[in-house]
Design a protein around this motif. Sequence first.
Motif: not given
Lengths: 144, 152
Positions: B69, B84, B94, B118-119, B71, B54, B87-88, B98
């Motif tokens: 992504i 996570l 972000k 997380a999405n 994960l 990333l 990333i965020k 994900t």
Amino acid sequence: MYKEVLLVEDSPGDVRLTQEAFRDANKSIRLHVAADGVEAMAFLKREGAHSYAPRPDIILLDLNLPKMDGREVLAHIKADSVLKTIPTVILTTSEAETDIVKSYQLQANCYLTKPVQFDEFASLVKIINDFWLTRVKLPQQMQP
Amino acid sequence: MKSDENGKESRRIEVLLVEDSPGDVRLTQEAFREANGAIQLNVTTDGIEAMAFLRKQGDHADAPRPDIILLDLNLPKMDGREVLAQIKNDDNLKTIPTVILTTSDAEADIIKSYQLKANCYLSKPVQLAAFETLVKSINDFWLTKVHLPPHG
């Protein structure tokens, strides 16, 4: 068990289409509607007439709303330690890249655009049901 | 898929799968190949390698920015929760959706993942046919219906 869905939408036509499409897709959904951003926050915070409001399993949020706009509603939800785990799906007519990027920056869980055609709209609602309300593991309801 | 600036009807969709089980990697590759020919599946097998990909570090200097992504939570070297969180908390990363894809059904993992932004959270079925159906549903929803953030 019922799934509680909060739809934040000011267009009565879109509210009605969403209600009908969810009714066709899944009988165990209870659709709650807030017609502006201020009412949406009152529902989520159980204020005023909404003191008995359930905690939604998922929020469907339009961006362009009266009183408080959807971007601000989203920012409030995601900055609130109690509310931020509720998946919040943007459902809007805007395809503008600035709206898409801004929504993800504000931690929208995903961004969907509303189709104009009725059958496509119904099919999108069905896909939301099949994915978010069937496949996805949602955070469990916590007691207030 | 929207047309890009060159007027092409579609472009490749870059997916980063962070998964240490070779069997699950292979099943995911096969299921995506069947579902959508435009998907380029990139694989990293631990959390450190995922972050290097990333951040385009080391061997990953030419890595594409993923559109999405997938994960796993239980990973060697750096675990999925830490990946996570990184990333965020990264202004550049972000906005990449994900999706947690794990065998864990534990309520603590679900809530923790949403707290870490997380999405969405999906659990991996054990049965092969159900696994293929899940990958297809990820394709049908995230890679077909959702408007993903543009490559920045």
